[in-house]
Motif scaffolding. Structure first.
Motif, mmCIF file in Angstrom:
data_model
loop_
_atom_site.group_PDB
_atom_site.id
_atom_site.type_symbol
_atom_site.label_atom_id
_atom_site.label_comp_id
_atom_site.label_asym_id
_atom_site.label_seq_id
_atom_site.Cartn_x
_atom_site.Cartn_y
_atom_site.Cartn_z
ATOM 1 N N THR A 48 0.814 -1.214 0.000
ATOM 2 C CA THR A 48 0.000 0.000 0.000
ATOM 3 C C THR A 48 0.849 1.266 0.000
ATOM 4 O O THR A 48 0.679 2.147 -0.855
ATOM 5 N N ASN A 49 1.776 1.364 0.938
ATOM 6 C CA ASN A 49 2.508 2.618 1.149
ATOM 7 C C ASN A 49 3.737 2.775 0.265
ATOM 8 O O ASN A 49 4.155 3.899 -0.014
ATOM 9 N N ARG A 100 2.182 1.340 -3.795
ATOM 10 C CA ARG A 100 0.925 1.974 -4.195
ATOM 11 C C ARG A 100 -0.002 0.987 -4.907
ATOM 12 O O ARG A 100 -0.657 1.318 -5.903
ATOM 13 N N GLU A 123 -3.312 -1.466 -4.537
ATOM 14 C CA GLU A 123 -4.499 -1.715 -3.725
ATOM 15 C C GLU A 123 -4.595 -3.215 -3.464
ATOM 16 O O GLU A 123 -4.753 -4.006 -4.392
ATOM 17 N N LEU A 127 -4.059 1.460 6.081
ATOM 18 C CA LEU A 127 -4.908 0.945 5.008
ATOM 19 C C LEU A 127 -6.152 1.817 4.856
ATOM 20 O O LEU A 127 -6.584 2.126 3.731
ATOM 21 N N ALA A 156 -5.555 4.916 3.021
ATOM 22 C CA ALA A 156 -5.423 4.678 1.584
ATOM 23 C C ALA A 156 -6.762 4.340 0.934
ATOM 24 O O ALA A 156 -6.822 4.047 -0.260
ATOM 25 N N ILE A 159 -8.736 1.765 1.732
ATOM 26 C CA ILE A 159 -8.971 0.321 1.671
ATOM 27 C C ILE A 159 -9.846 -0.085 2.857
ATOM 28 O O ILE A 159 -9.542 0.240 4.000
#
Length: 414
Positions: free
Chosen positions: A134-135, A138, A140, A161, A164, A166
């Motif tokens: 995620t971080n 990038r 998903e 999460l 972001a 999610i």
């Protein structure tokens, strides 16, 4: 020939390299990942002060500082052996053998796996993998997920999460078994979470947590824990539900869970399936110390530090001359503490190399005190009894190695 080899380009390794290089030592940092930063590059969270801790920016700051001091950083390099030959350490890697009189092992931590049926399905990952995807990349990880395992690391990454976009549908425990250990026991999980209750979003939860630290109240609380759980940043935490199987044909489709009693025992006939397209397994962290073990460094099992850790002093020395350690290899703590330990190790290496003159003793004292201060100010402790673990290690070092250390370093840490 280089003076110092640092194994691990995370917060401890980079800070140690910077501290050593600041005294004119020639330092090489190696790491098996494709970019420096270690676990820092996956971290993004808000501090209790309201400020944001951005691990990517912090790792970039360390990297630029290291480059200014001509630190040689090599990524994509794996180390498979570490041995002493006379006065030099041989670091055997996939690009050949590197040698130096001083080695700092800053290999960090790894995640405990919790195996359960279906955990090899596509869409199942460790909680740390979800953080990196995620971080850092990038990517998903999915639309609707379930976290199996409730601990401080899981909650921190849950928040990342959510930031972001999610959706994590719920958090459940793994089924109680010898493989899941305390992670499958509701009361043990509750005890560990209470140490971060001061960060709870509501005054009512913070007040309730103080009562729950009493054994009797906690047992009552677990007996009557809400079936629908309590929400952590909007996500239900279900301490009385256990994951018994991850289901799906070609990828994750859901998790089969069952109700449990207050001791974590499955209640027959209570099974239910929760839909999900990804699952994160959160088993916690342990020191990644195999390389130090290969070198012949003696170890001690200290549960409060996360498991087996190499014996070391507050100056980050080991009993093996020229071998130093820093960061999560010495006990599971935050990135800020890892950096403070790395700086201490770097100064200690410079001292052993005859750099800095008399002034370095004061710098070392300040560095050790800074580690203590950062630890005291830490908002979250991965292991609530970390101070007890550190005392055990300090007492062990004092009883076995302190006389030798004083004769060599003449540094008094008070």
């Amino acid at each position: 020939m280089m003076d110092v080899i640092v194994i691990g380009a995370g917060p401890a390794g980079l800070a140690g390299a910077i501290a050593s290089a600041s005294f004119g030592l020639k330092v090489t940092v190696i790491d098996e990942f494709v970019k420096p930063g270690g676990r820092l590059i996956g971290q993004l969270h808000q501090e209790p002060t309201g400020e944001w801790w951005n691990g990517i920016k912090e790792s970039e700051r360390l990297l630029q500082e290291a480059k200014k001091l001509s630190v040689d950083i090599r990524c994509g390099v794996s180390v498979y052996n570490l041995e002493k030959d006379d006065d030099l350490w041989n670091v055997h890697t996939n690009i050949g053998t590197l040698t130096a009189p001083y080695v700092l092992v800053a290999t960090g931590a790894a995640e405990y796996p919790i195996p359960l049926p279906g955990w090899t399905l596509p869409g199942v990952m460790s909680i740390g993998a979800a953080q990196v995807m995620t971080n850092v990349h990038r990517v998903e990880v999915g639309k609707k997920g379930i976290i199996i395992g409730a601990n401080i690391l899981a909650f921190a990454i849950l928040n990342e999460l959510q930031l972001a976009g999610i959706h994590v549908d719920r958090i459940v425990l793994p089924e109680k078994s010898p493989l899941s250990g305390k992670a499958g026991e509701p009361e043990e999980v509750m005890k560990s979470l209470l140490n971060a209750a001061h960060l709870a979003p509501s005054p009512l939860l913070r007040m309730g947590s103080r009562f729950m630290k009493n054994d009797s109240f906690r047992k009552i609380g677990m007996k009557f824990f809400p079936k629908n759980g309590v929400k952590v940043n909007g996500t239900p935490l279900l301490l009385r539900k256990a994951a018994i199987e991850i289901i799906g044909t070609e990828q994750v489709e859901g998790v089969r869970v069952a109700d449990t009693d207050e001791n974590g025992n499955i209640i027959p006939g209570s099974e239910k399936i929760y839909e999900a397209d990804f699952v994160c397994i959160a088993g916690g962290l342990y020191p990644l110390a195999e390389l130090a073990a290969v070198s012949g460094c003696p170890f001690q099992y200290i549960p409060e530090l996360g498991g087996h850790v190499p014996i070391h002093s507050e100056l980050m020395e080991t009993p093996l001359e020229g071998l130093f350690v820093a960061g999560n290899i010495t006990g599971i703590e935050s990135g800020k503490i890892a950096m403070a330990q790395g700086t201490t190790a770097g100064y200690t290496i410079a001292k052993h190399a005859g750099k800095g003159g008399a002034a370095i003793n004061k710098q070392l004292q300040e560095a050790v005190q800074n580690v203590r201060s950062v630890r005291e100010q830490a908002a979250i402790q991965f292991n609530p009894e970390i101070n007890s673990g550190r005392r055990k290690m300090s007492e062990l070092w004092e009883s076995l190695y302190s006389k030798n250390t004083r004769e060599n370093s003449q540094i008094k840490i008070g």
